[in-house]
Structures are given as C-alpha cells and as structure tokens.
Design a protein around this motif. Structure first.
Motif, short mmCIF file in Angstrom:
data_model
loop_
_atom_site.label_atom_id
_atom_site.label_comp_id
_atom_site.label_asym_id
_atom_site.label_seq_id
_atom_site.Cartn_x
_atom_site.Cartn_y
_atom_site.Cartn_z
N LEU A 178 1.13 -1.05 0.03
CA LEU A 178 0.03 0.29 0.09
C LEU A 178 1.00 1.33 -0.04
CD1 LEU A 178 -3.25 -0.61 2.14
CD2 LEU A 178 -2.67 -1.11 -0.67
N ASN A 179 1.97 1.15 0.14
CA ASN A 179 3.13 2.23 0.15
C ASN A 179 3.85 2.37 -0.93
OD1 ASN A 179 2.23 3.09 3.37
ND2 ASN A 179 3.35 1.86 3.94
N ARG A 180 3.60 1.58 -1.86
CA ARG A 180 3.99 1.54 -2.89
C ARG A 180 3.24 2.00 -4.58
NH1 ARG A 180 9.88 1.19 -2.47
NH2 ARG A 180 10.47 0.11 -1.33
N PRO A 181 3.27 3.28 -4.87
CA PRO A 181 2.47 3.46 -5.74
C PRO A 181 2.76 2.82 -6.63
CG PRO A 181 3.77 5.15 -5.23
CD PRO A 181 4.24 4.28 -4.12
N GLU A 182 3.97 2.47 -7.07
CA GLU A 182 4.15 1.73 -8.78
C GLU A 182 3.60 -0.12 -8.63
OE1 GLU A 182 8.14 0.68 -6.04
OE2 GLU A 182 6.53 1.82 -6.64
N LEU A 183 2.98 -0.27 -7.20
CA LEU A 183 2.28 -1.45 -7.33
C LEU A 183 0.89 -1.32 -6.71
CD1 LEU A 183 5.34 -3.24 -4.61
CD2 LEU A 183 4.90 -3.51 -6.91
N ASN A 184 0.38 -0.18 -7.42
CA ASN A 184 -1.04 -0.34 -6.90
C ASN A 184 -1.76 0.92 -7.43
OD1 ASN A 184 -1.03 1.98 -4.84
ND2 ASN A 184 0.49 0.73 -3.55
N ARG A 185 -0.61 2.00 -8.51
CA ARG A 185 -1.56 3.13 -9.39
C ARG A 185 -1.09 2.48 -10.60
NH1 ARG A 185 -2.01 7.89 -6.54
NH2 ARG A 185 -3.00 7.97 -8.86
N GLY A 186 -2.06 2.42 -11.83
CA GLY A 186 -1.85 2.03 -13.00
C GLY A 186 -1.11 2.88 -13.89
N THR A 187 -1.22 4.30 -13.29
CA THR A 187 -0.44 5.46 -13.55
C THR A 187 0.54 5.84 -12.82
OG1 THR A 187 -1.54 5.77 -15.17
CG2 THR A 187 -0.05 7.66 -15.50
N VAL A 188 2.09 5.86 -13.33
CA VAL A 188 3.37 6.20 -12.40
C VAL A 188 4.15 7.20 -13.04
CG1 VAL A 188 4.60 5.55 -10.70
CG2 VAL A 188 2.38 4.97 -10.90
N ASP A 189 5.17 7.83 -12.21
CA ASP A 189 5.72 8.49 -12.99
C ASP A 189 7.49 8.14 -11.75
OD1 ASP A 189 5.28 10.74 -15.03
OD2 ASP A 189 4.67 11.96 -13.42
N PHE A 190 8.57 7.41 -12.92
CA PHE A 190 9.50 7.15 -12.22
C PHE A 190 10.61 8.27 -13.16
CE2 PHE A 190 7.66 3.19 -12.46
CZ PHE A 190 7.28 2.42 -11.83
N ALA A 191 11.59 9.16 -11.57
CA ALA A 191 12.64 10.21 -11.54
C ALA A 191 14.16 8.30 -11.99
CB ALA A 191 12.97 10.18 -10.43
N VAL A 192 14.65 8.90 -13.52
CA VAL A 192 15.62 8.52 -13.37
C VAL A 192 16.17 8.82 -13.63
CG1 VAL A 192 13.99 7.06 -15.43
CG2 VAL A 192 14.84 9.05 -16.51
N PRO A 193 17.55 7.44 -13.66
CA PRO A 193 18.90 8.02 -13.45
C PRO A 193 19.79 8.27 -14.59
CG PRO A 193 18.99 5.98 -13.37
CD PRO A 193 17.97 6.37 -13.57
N PRO A 194 21.20 8.85 -14.19
CA PRO A 194 21.86 9.48 -16.09
C PRO A 194 21.69 8.26 -17.10
CG PRO A 194 23.25 9.80 -14.29
CD PRO A 194 21.50 9.16 -13.66
N GLU A 195 21.61 7.05 -16.97
CA GLU A 195 21.21 5.89 -17.85
C GLU A 195 20.64 6.42 -18.77
OE1 GLU A 195 20.30 2.58 -17.32
OE2 GLU A 195 21.11 2.78 -15.27
N TYR A 196 18.93 7.05 -18.67
CA TYR A 196 18.26 7.38 -19.03
C TYR A 196 18.31 9.04 -19.91
CZ TYR A 196 15.92 3.89 -16.60
OH TYR A 196 15.41 2.10 -16.41
#
Length: 843
Positions: A178-196
């Motif tokens: 329940l505390n992990r939006p990526e595991l219960n929300r269909g739309t999520v923004d991920f912050a990504v590191p320099p390789e992206y």
C-alpha cells in the motif's frame, strides 16, 4: 427527443447529395440519437466514481467523471476500442472492431482526482524486467518469498535488488504494497538516473546550420525547457496586426497579472523577414544582429541570446514594444520561416526545447522556399489532389527530423490573409509533436483574445520534451502485438516513437493484432506504455500507463464493452492518414463500409434470429452511423471544395487531438438557450458543480424560429438567433430588442445584468476551463441574415449539408449494404464474418 412541430426550414448550406434510389420515409425521431446516450452517460457518472476495474463499462469521453486508479490507468490516459479482448484472431476479425489503444499520457485530471505519483528509486533506477524491459507495475506477481517478481508481459522472473526486497503476506503480496505507488497505481512517474538521459544526435555529414564550435556529443544533462520565440516581421504581419498581437501576448505571458512563463526556463527572441535578426537580451540596449545568409544559418552570438526573463523585464518589454515600429519603416513581403526554425535549432542544440513561431505569409525564401499558390480548382477530384496534402518540398520533413533529433518541438501560429501552404510548413509541427494555430484573415479585434488564450494554454499545460515512447503488450507463444501507430510524431524504427515535445492535449493511437493461436480465456492481456521525457523544470522521468484487459470467447462480450469514442478516434485518424495517397471519395466510401462491417458483424454474431429487413444496432455502437457521417463531413474529408490549407489544418488537428475533443468536433453539442430551466447553468448548492442542461440533436428539425441556439465544436462557437425570437430574450442577451439591430460582427457576447446572460457566460466559462483555458472563436448567426449561418448549418450533422447526405439517408445506405450482404448469405447458406468487402456488391 422529438422534432419540433414548427421547425425552421433548413438553414442556408452547401447541399449534399440526396440518396439515390427507393427508400421508405424514415421518421427522424425514431432513429438512434447520439445526444440521448451523451445525456444518459453524463447523468450516470456525474455523482459516481468510476472504479476502473477490468471488465467494467467505461464512461464516455464527454462525461465529467472521477476515476479511481486501482492498477488500471484511467480512461483519460488510455482508452481501448473494446475493453474485452477476443481470444482468437478469427473472433477479432469476425467482430470487425479494430483493436486499438488511444494514449494521452499527460491528460489533465479532475481536481478531485489524485495526481500521478512520482517514484524515485535513486541511482539504480526503476525495477524493470530483465528480458522485455517492462517496468514494475501492479499486475506483476511476487515469488520466492519476495526475492523475485514475475513479469506480467513476458512471464520472465527477475531478481529483486537487496534495497527493494520486502517480505510477502499470506496473499503473496508485499507487506509494503500500500505504500508503493508503482504496485497499486496504473499510472506512475519514475525519476530516472543518468543512463536514461537523452543523447545528442550523431554528427551529420551536412549540418543544417554553421557553428564554429563542434556539435555536442554523448549524453545530454537534463535542463529546464528553453524557448525560442520567432516573430515574422514581414509587411503582411505588420498590416494584419499579428506582430503587434504576438508581442502583446508574449509580454503578458512573461510579465502580466497572470504570467505563466516557467521560472526555471530561459528564452530567446528572433525576428525574421528576408534576413534573420538576433537580440542580445543581456544588454540594456538590446542590440540587433542581422544574418543575411539564409542557406547556411549561424548564430552571431552565444552569450546573451538566452536569458531568464525575471531579471530582464525592462529590456525585453522595451524590445517587444519597439518591434512593430522598428520594422514598419522598411517592410519586406517575404519571411524565411524554414531558416528561422533552423536558427532556433542552432540555439537549442545540445539542450532541446520549444520553438514558437508566428507566421503570416507563405515562406518563399530561405530553407524550404516554396513556389506560389497551386491551381487547386483544377486539381480537385483528380489524381493530383492528393499532392495538396503532402509537403511540396521535402526540406520541411528534413527540418522536422532535425528538430526531433535535438529534442525540439515546433508550434506555429498562422495569421495569414491568403494561401500559406499548411501542407508543407505544418509537417514540422506534426513531426515534432507541436501544434498549429490557424487564424485566416487575422484581425486583432476578432482573433487577438483567441490567440492570447491559445498562447497561454500552450505555456501552461503539462508538457514534456525530448520524448521517446514505446508500447509493450503481453508477449508469449500467443500474444497481442503492436501493429501500427497513428498521430503526430516521428517514427524511426518499428517500436519507438519520438517527440520533440508532448503535451496534455495530444493523443496517439496504436493498433494491436493477434500473433495467432488462442489466448487463455481465464487470463488477461496486459498493455504498458512507457514515455521517457524531460519535464519543463529539467527532470528526466518515465511515465508508465498500465492496463489489464479480460480475454473473452464470445462476440457478444466483445461488443458488450466496445468503446464508441475510441473506435471513432481510430477510424477518423486512419482516414486522415490516407489523404496524401487516396482520393477523398474513396476514403469516405471506406468509412461507410467500415461502419456497415461492424454492424453486419454484430448482426451475424449476436442477432441471428432477427429479420434481415431490420437494422440491428449494438448498444455500444448506436451512435456509430451518425458519428461516421460526422467524420465524412469534417472539413478535411468533406466532398465540397475546401481549400487545402483548411483541410491540412484540420488533418493536423485530428491526428493530435484527444478523444473528447474529437467527439465534440464530429458531433457538436447543441443547446436551446431560450428554453433553459431556472437552475440550469448555475452551481449546484450541494456539489458546487454547474448544472448542465441536456444537449439536443444536431438538426434543424428540432429548432424553431422563436428560439436561440448555441453550438460549439471546439474550434468555433455559433449563436444562432431565430427571426421570431422574443424581444425580451434579445434584451437579456444583447441589450437590444430588435434582431436587426444585433451586431453580427461581435466577437464575444456582452455581459449584462440578466439571468440568461449569466447562464450563457457560465456555460462559456465552464467550457473554457474544460479545455484548459482555450477559447473558441465566437460568431453570431441571425436567421437568413448573416454569413455565419453557413458555418452553423454545416455543424448540423444530421442535416443534408457539407457535400454529404442527411443522417436518415445515410442510415438507409448502411442498412442497404447490410441487407444485401445478408441476402447473399441466405442464398449461399453460409455465414460471412463482419470484416467483409462490401463495395463490390453494393456500389
């Protein structure tokens, strides 16, 4: 909804072809009504939360609904043509419903909905499948006590990093689920590191501009989005007032009471005619540097070209105030648009950004210089007509590709008095994900406020730049795969789509197909779109949208959860994409056949017991015929002579607009203003939301001469005033009691201290907010008096107009096609799938 007993004669219009052949008289009141479905759906969802679970009916795009994200992305982000997936390719073909996903990753949400969450995994980046590279999402499953997760798309098992490990509960869910939006929300923004981070384009053999510095290479550090404002200073721009209006709008965007320019961003200002003019905004005197070489553009300065506007208000305002007078002394007739865009590319190279151009004349000099106006009249209905809907010089495609490679989007405001070749210059905006704003015969009095609102929306709306998107689907021995893409973007390979910019108003669509065999009817088909982008503030992110779609074995279940709005969106885009290769008449015939094929498929697979003389329509597709007719009557596809500029502008719009905007364009909502309830268009006392009246059918048969009607297709608002209207209504709306005294040139409805005036202004404000601040052009059409009545009559989709037949006649044609194929089936003793070729047996 019944026809008015004293309805008006059909307004002046461009008559369409009448139905040729015998048909029985059809009562218009008995045919399926699109507004009836719209009104019912709005009432159903206005006080109900859409739970957004797989296998549920989805609200229409025209309804204001609240969506609860429980693992499936909101329909505002992703809509499917059917929310149940056929388990075999044969069943999919027999149903004739195209499997399409319409994606709008940055769609605006209702203020009552939760915003898209941002998840930051730090330097290791978001968890991804080791095989297919899909992102972690709510439909993945956890195994080995939480030490690994199983990808829902390819079933590969991926080890969990020690930092991401968590124990599982009795339901095999993570304890921190329940505390992990990526595991219960269909739309999520991920912050990504320099390789992206985005990469600079590889060195070209021939550079589009000259630079004394070597081109940047390697990874590009994300920066706040920078803007280049390029202003046409030719004689036409000065004469029409476009330059003055653009300067005033830019000043307001930067320093006005409602200034909205991003505080982290920098800007540069370029003006152009037959030369290019650059300005050192870091100097109080703002010197102008002129570049006359239009073929090999170069930047005459680096330092001072881009500045943050906050600390340079006096210099920038002084420049914008002086520009109209400075160029009035020696105006040139030409404006080198292509070279100006390449100058913007040179300025934004290595960083990306947004070029916003104001153009008033066809660019006949510089890069991509175009010849004069073609002889359009002699090209209509010939094999040469298709050439009007493609660039006449491939340099414009090259410019668009150069922009995308550098992560640059281009938006163009067009304010011209004659032909400007939208088919050529518009391709740059289309390829880069930008937008066209079309103002023919521009005048500041009529169009200034509209342009200002468009400019404001352009800057305010959610936007990402330097974007790359990929759509992934379930990938096994039997799978659903992405087949085609439709929209405004640049596609270099088979899977990745590239955008210089992508914003909240833009949508694209992907066509899906079976790879063969049968899917598991007890399982789901999964879809994930991943958009890698840089925010306006300068952060690199990935936005993922996920869907789980049930698999069904029966055609009835496929039609049960079919989505009319998404299907229309696909049919319109596929038709528009054929304009540069097919005759318009053939495209319209294909649209009619597509409509008939879907209805025939439903008849064959779901209503075999009905009489062949009876027209059977599925509940989800009752509005399909009238909306299909709306596509054929759209300004880019209609049969009568429409200038290529107008066709190309609307083609660009149809290939980029959202589902909701498209549906409103195809069947504009029509309201009877003289018959509003007392509480209509006032805020509800309990909810605070506006009490919206029901819309009516788009036909003169439901109108009376003593009425006032408002129609709005998103591009134009027309207020139609009958010649027998009550003087009191005229006083309440216009402050005069005689219809002949009403000013037909007014560009906005006056604000008066009357109940009716307040109601109408509440409606117009509601629609403005609904569109994110954009304002439609406003016209008055008095019955049999004003030219705007032509535009009004062409919006009445159910009437015979715009070079096409009336709705009742169109239904007769569709029914005739279905009957004839049905009789062939009875004669042959067999069954034919829905996706059959109808033209040979009908036309």
């Amino acid at each position: 909804m019944y026809a008015h007993p004293n309805h008006i004669p059909q307004p002046p219009h461009s008559a369409g072809r009448r139905f040729q052949g015998f048909r029985r008289k059809i009562d218009p009141a008995q045919v399926p009504s699109a507004p009836e479905a719209i009104n019912f759906d709005r009432h159903q969802w206005e006080n109900t939360i859409f739970q957004n679970k797989p296998g549920e009916h989805v609200p229409l795009s025209s309804s204001d609904f609240i969506s609860l994200d429980q693992g499936n992305a909101s329909p505002k982000f992703v809509r499917m043509t059917t929310w149940n997936i056929p388990y075999t390719s044969r069943l999919a073909n027999e149903c004739a419903i195209p499997m399409v996903a319409v994606l709008q990753p940055f769609a605006d949400l209702d203020p009552r909905e939760e915003p898209v969450p941002l998840v930051d995994f730090g330097e290791r980046g978001p968890a991804r499948c080791e095989r297919c590279r899909a992102y972690i999402n709510p439909w993945c499953t956890w195994i080995r006590g939480g030490n690994a997760w199983k990808c829902n798309l390819c079933s590969h098992e991926t080890e969990v990093s020690p930092e991401y490990f968590c124990n599982l509960d009795a339901n095999l869910m993570r304890m921190d689920h329940l505390n992990r939006p990526e595991l219960n929300r269909g739309t999520v923004d991920f912050a990504v590191p320099p390789e992206y981070w985005a990469s600079n384009p590889p060195p070209r053999f021939l550079m589009p501009y000259f630079s004394s510095e070597p081109p940047p290479t390697g990874k590009r550090k994300p920066l706040p989005m920078n803007f280049v404002f390029a202003l046409d200073v030719s004689s036409e721009s000065l004469r029409s007032g476009l330059l003055f209006t653009a300067c005033a709008a830019l000043k307001d965007i930067l320093y006005g009471p409602n200034a909205c320019f991003p505080p982290e961003s920098e800007l540069a200002i370029i003006t152009f005619d037959v030369t290019l003019h650059f300005y050192d905004l870091s100097s109080d005197l703002v010197p102008m540097l002129i570049v006359s070489d239009l073929d090999e553009v170069f930047l005459p300065l680096r330092s001072g070209l881009f500045v943050k506007p906050q600390g340079r208000q006096a210099a920038i305002e002084g420049l914008l105030n002086a520009l109209p007078e400075r160029f009035a002394e020696m105006p040139y007739t030409d404006a080198a648009l292509g070279s100006a865009i390449r100058a913007g590319i040179a300025g934004l190279a290595g960083r990306g950004g947004h070029i916003i151009v104001f153009q008033s004349t066809i660019p006949m000099v510089g890069a991509g210089g175009l010849p004069g106006e073609p002889d359009e009249a002699n090209m209509y209905d010939t094999s040469k007509e298709a050439s009007l809907y493609a660039p006449r010089d491939n340099t414009w495609r090259d410019i668009g590709e150069e922009c995308v490679e550098d992560g640059i989007g281009v938006s163009i405001f067009l304010g011209m008095s004659k032909y400007i070749d939208v088919g050529s210059i518009g391709v740059v905006a289309s390829m880069t994900g930008g937008e066209l704003f079309y103002h023919p015969r521009f005048t500041p009095e009529r169009d200034g406020a509209i342009l200002h609102a468009q400019f404001d929306r352009l800057i305010r709306r959610t936007t990402g730049y330097n974007c790359t998107m990929r759509v992934r689907t379930s990938n096994g021995l039997v799978s659903i795969r992405v087949n085609e893409h439709h929209g405004n973007f640049f596609q270099r390979g088979a899977t990745d789509l590239e955008f210089g910019i992508l914003d909240a108003d833009k949508a694209l669509s992907v066509t899906l197909r079976h790879s063969g065999g049968a899917l598991d009817p007890r399982g789901y088909v999964y879809l994930q779109s991943a958009l890698l982008y840089t925010t306006v503030e300068g952060q690199r992110r990935v936005r993922t949208c996920n869907l789980a779609l049930p698999i069904v074995e029966l055609a009835w279940n496929v039609f049960l959860l079919a989505d009319l709005d998404a299907t229309l969106h696909h049919l319109a885009r596929r038709a528009v994409s054929q304009m540069s290769s097919e005759k318009l008449a053939n495209i319209r015939e294909d649209l009619t056949e597509n409509c008939s094929s879907i209805l025939l498929a439903y008849r064959n697979k779901c209503s075999n017991t009905s009489s062949h003389d009876q027209l059977i329509l599925p509940e989800a597709f009752k509005g399909l015929p009238v909306y299909t007719l709306g596509i054929e009557k759209s300004k880019c596809l209609r049969a009568r002579n429409v200038t290529s500029d107008v066709r190309n502008y609307y083609a660009h719009r149809l290939l980029s607009m959202s589902v909701r905007s498209l549906v409103q364009l195809l069947y504009p909502p029509l309201l009877a203003l003289h018959d509003l309830a007392e509480d209509a268009l006032f805020p509800d006392e309990t909810t605070g939301r506006l009490n919206l009246p029901d819309v009516m059918r788009d036909s003169h048969l439901y109108m009376s001469a003593n009425g006032v009607y408002l129609i709005d297709n998103g591009e134009a608002v027309v207020l139609w005033v009958g010649d027998s209207v009550s003087p009191q209504i005229l006083l309440d709306l216009f402050g005069v009691d005689d219809v002949l005294v009403v000013d037909p040139q007014m560009s906005a409805l006056p604000r008066l201290e009357s109940r009716l005036s307040t109601q109408i202004h509440n409606l117009l404000e509601y629609r403005r907010v609904q569109r994110g601040g954009r304002v439609s052009k406003f016209f008055i059409a008095r019955q049999n008096l004003d030219a705007a009545e032509l535009e009004f009559s062409d919006m009445l989709v159910e009437d015979q107009n715009a070079g096409a037949m009336a709705y009742t006649d169109f239904l007769s044609v569709v029914h005739g096609q279905i009957k004839q194929v049905g009789l062939l089936q009875l004669r042959d003793g067999g069954t034919i799938g829905g996706a059959v070729a109808l033209r040979g047996s009908i036309w």
